[in-house]
Design an enzyme around this catalytic site. Structure first.
Site, short mmCIF file in Angstrom:
data_model
loop_
_atom_site.label_atom_id
_atom_site.label_comp_id
_atom_site.label_asym_id
_atom_site.label_seq_id
_atom_site.Cartn_x
_atom_site.Cartn_y
_atom_site.Cartn_z
CB SER A 165 46.96 40.46 37.94
OG SER A 165 46.43 41.20 39.02
CG ASP A 248 39.11 40.66 37.60
OD1 ASP A 248 39.26 41.09 38.77
OD2 ASP A 248 40.04 40.59 36.79
CG HIS A 280 41.92 38.80 39.30
ND1 HIS A 280 42.14 39.67 38.26
CD2 HIS A 280 43.11 38.71 39.96
CE1 HIS A 280 43.38 40.10 38.29
NE2 HIS A 280 44.00 39.53 39.31
#
Length: 306
Positions: A165, A248, A280
């Site tokens: 991320s 995601d 995600h």
């Protein structure tokens, strides 16, 4: 001051944090601290180290089981945690659990850098802390750094940068800095592992603009859109693995990064992996997910593929 006015919320960036009129920051999620030590399940040892007392940057080091050959050298993974640049921790239970498992699986030494969080420490502070962390780590390449685990057990010709991320965004930024700044002799960054990476889009990201007051929050910022960064073709590593998840919201941004890299003139080998029917960072939040183990093994094979 009117107490009701001080309770007025002026920014609400769910699911990360909200900002009150008086400047207070309240996070929706706070990392649960996990102490370092010996993990009996994986036989991985971990400890915390100070990188800079001045900036309060620190890290957690993970050492796999050393058997038979106490002088054995392992590849090194320099890791940057996710959390939207404003949450997460190298010392949190999610990060700690993942790295215990992964270090045992991949037979690597890992250093997870705990950079300072925005908005209390506005970006680009986190990027600078991350770079400082790498510099501290590679200062051990001559065998005389401050930490004995790194001196004794790391093969600095096999260094990998990784993050998930926001941490993937940071890892990429560190790799670009390493592309134009000479590191110590004997240090080679072989690969870059970007998992569910956070990059930008044409429309401004209001939270990123708030976290980084000098940024437009859109894709004219090279940190959000590496495709406009003239350093991209010089990316220092020879291999890049970009992983995305089908469900995601960042999926297309990860694909955009991959496309920009392979079309930039960079001379390395890039691989794109998409996990179907997954969201995600599912492998972190649900380590027992039936698709988490195959993904971890993909990470491990990327590092151990000679």
């Amino acid at each position: 001051m009117d107490s009701s006015a001080s309770e007025l919320i002026v920014h609400d960036f769910q699911p990360f944090f909200k900002v009150y009129k008086d400047g207070r920051i309240e996070r929706y999620m706070v990392s649960n601290y996990a102490p370092p030590g010996f993990d009996p399940k994986t036989e991985v040892q971990s400890k915390d180290v100070a990188i800079s007392a001045e900036s309060n940057v620190s890290a957690r080091i993970f050492l796999p089981k050393v058997t038979g050959r106490p002088d054995r050298k392992f590849p090194l993974l320099v890791h940057y945690h996710g959390g939207g640049f404003c949450g997460g921790s190298a010392f949190g239970s999610i990060c700690h659990s993942f790295l215990n498992t992964f270090v045992s699986m991949a037979n690597v030494v890992a250093v997870s850098v705990d950079y300072r969080l925005a908005p209390e420490h506005p970006l680009p502070i986190a990027y600078d802390d991350a770079w400082l962390g790498l510099q501290w780590v590679v200062s051990h390449a001559n065998g005389h750094g401050p930490d004995p685990w790194l001196n004794e057990h790391v093969d600095f010709s096999k260094v990998f940068l990784a993050g998930e991320s926001a941490g993937a965004n940071i890892a990429h930024d560190v790799a670009l800095r390493a592309s134009v700044t000479r590191l110590d002799d004997g240090v080679k960054i072989v690969g870059l592992l970007l998992v569910h990476p956070f990059f930008g889009r044409k429309e401004p990201d209001e939270m990123y603009k708030y976290l980084c007051p000098t940024s437009s929050g859109s894709d004219d910022d090279p940190r959000l859109n590496p495709g406009v960064d003239p350093r991209l073709p010089k990316l220092c590593c020879e291999r890049v693995l970009v992983c995305v998840a089908e469900k995601d919201w960042l999926r297309d941004r990860g694909k955009g990064y991959y496309d920009s890299l392979v079309n930039s003139g960079w001379g390395g080998v890039a691989e794109f992996v998409e996990t179907q029917d997954a969201d995600h960072c599912f492998f972190l939040f649900d380590p027992s997910h039936h698709k988490a183990e195959p993904l971890r093994r993909k990470f491990a094979s990327f590092i151990n593929d000679d």
